[in-house]
Write a protein that holds these residues in place. Sequence first.
Motif, PDB file in Angstrom:
ATOM      1  N   VAL A 110      12.574   3.080   2.707  1.00 30.75           N
ATOM      2  CA  VAL A 110      12.968   3.034   1.695  1.00 30.75           C
ATOM      3  C   VAL A 110      14.444   2.838   1.389  1.00 30.75           C
ATOM      4  O   VAL A 110      15.244   3.871   1.715  1.00 30.75           O
ATOM      5  N   ASN A 116      10.695  -5.276  -3.015  1.00 34.77           N
ATOM      6  CA  ASN A 116       9.494  -4.686  -3.371  1.00 34.77           C
ATOM      7  C   ASN A 116       8.247  -5.923  -2.731  1.00 34.77           C
ATOM      8  O   ASN A 116       8.219  -7.035  -3.165  1.00 34.77           O
ATOM      9  N   GLN A 174       2.048   8.188  -3.738  1.00 33.95           N
ATOM     10  CA  GLN A 174       2.575   6.902  -4.266  1.00 33.95           C
ATOM     11  C   GLN A 174       3.536   6.936  -5.335  1.00 33.95           C
ATOM     12  O   GLN A 174       4.311   5.868  -5.604  1.00 33.95           O
ATOM     13  N   TYR A 177       7.068   6.152  -5.174  1.00 35.65           N
ATOM     14  CA  TYR A 177       7.642   4.648  -4.734  1.00 35.65           C
ATOM     15  C   TYR A 177       7.605   3.629  -6.068  1.00 35.65           C
ATOM     16  O   TYR A 177       8.038   2.506  -5.794  1.00 35.65           O
ATOM     17  N   LYS A 190       3.705   3.071   0.107  1.00 42.60           N
ATOM     18  CA  LYS A 190       3.869   3.658   1.480  1.00 42.60           C
ATOM     19  C   LYS A 190       2.196   3.054   2.247  1.00 42.60           C
ATOM     20  O   LYS A 190       1.255   3.328   1.856  1.00 42.60           O
ATOM     21  N   PHE A 235      14.447   7.258  -5.992  1.00 45.39           N
ATOM     22  CA  PHE A 235      13.622   7.688  -4.964  1.00 45.39           C
ATOM     23  C   PHE A 235      14.044   8.967  -4.482  1.00 45.39           C
ATOM     24  O   PHE A 235      12.954   9.949  -4.488  1.00 45.39           O
TER      25      PHE A 235
END
Length: 283
Positions: A110, A116, A174, A177, A190, A235
């Motif tokens: 990341v 994305n 998740q 993210y 992920k 993040f």
Amino acid sequence: MNTKKVKTKINQLFDLSDRVAIITGGAGMLGEMHAEAIAEAGGCPVLVDINEKEAIKKAKIISEKYDVDSIGIRTDITNKTDVEAMLETVLKRFERIDILINNAANDPKVKANNENKAGSRFENFPLETWNQDIAVGLTGAFLCTQIIGSEMARRKSGVILNISSDLGLIAPDQRIYTKEGLPEDKQPVKPVSYPVIKSALIGLTRYAATYWAEKNIRVNAICPGGVQSEQPMDFLEKLTFRIPMGRMARKDEYKGAILFLISEASSYMTGAVLVVDGGRTCW
């Protein structure tokens, strides 16, 4: 009490003088850190990587910095013939192999400039990517353990360390993210292959540890947490909120744990899983 003698004995437990250690994924960030830990303890790190140029470059830097014999070797660890050839090269150069660190893995990071990709979502995860990830992270570890471990078994001496992850113990959250404004089917996640591989490495660790225990081969795993490196602030905030210590690891922060697990300091450990994750898996 003579404390000097006590200190000398403790230091000897961590001494890797003239020990030969193969590190897969050796040209990567953590591979390089593992190699430095070995070199600082007097060992000879062999940086094995598909990226020959970087492996050789980093091995040369380590050799000059720590005055040890370090080399880089190009190897496709998903190819049995390549791994066998690498073993022959190391034995020709050093005449022995004492340590194997299965470190190589595909792991999309990341970063602030990452795009994305909806393809990382479980519903759309490509079989080709799954097979590639499994080949590097799990099949590569299997082949290296099988081939190099067999040489260790022949000599009745060796240490194998598998680099698992905190995500080998827990599922990815998740939510860390997610990106605001994106529909659900476009949200980054992920990839499924990463935690599956890291969980499987723990199984491989326990299997090999019991299989070769009578051959004086110790096999352990380490489950490190994430390393801070160019991740976007949103993040970092979401992830570190889930870590009791409130931060990600520094890239050199696993050196002590690695050295412990591959040296005589951990002589009564095999089939074990050492968790070094800032406390994340406590919650």
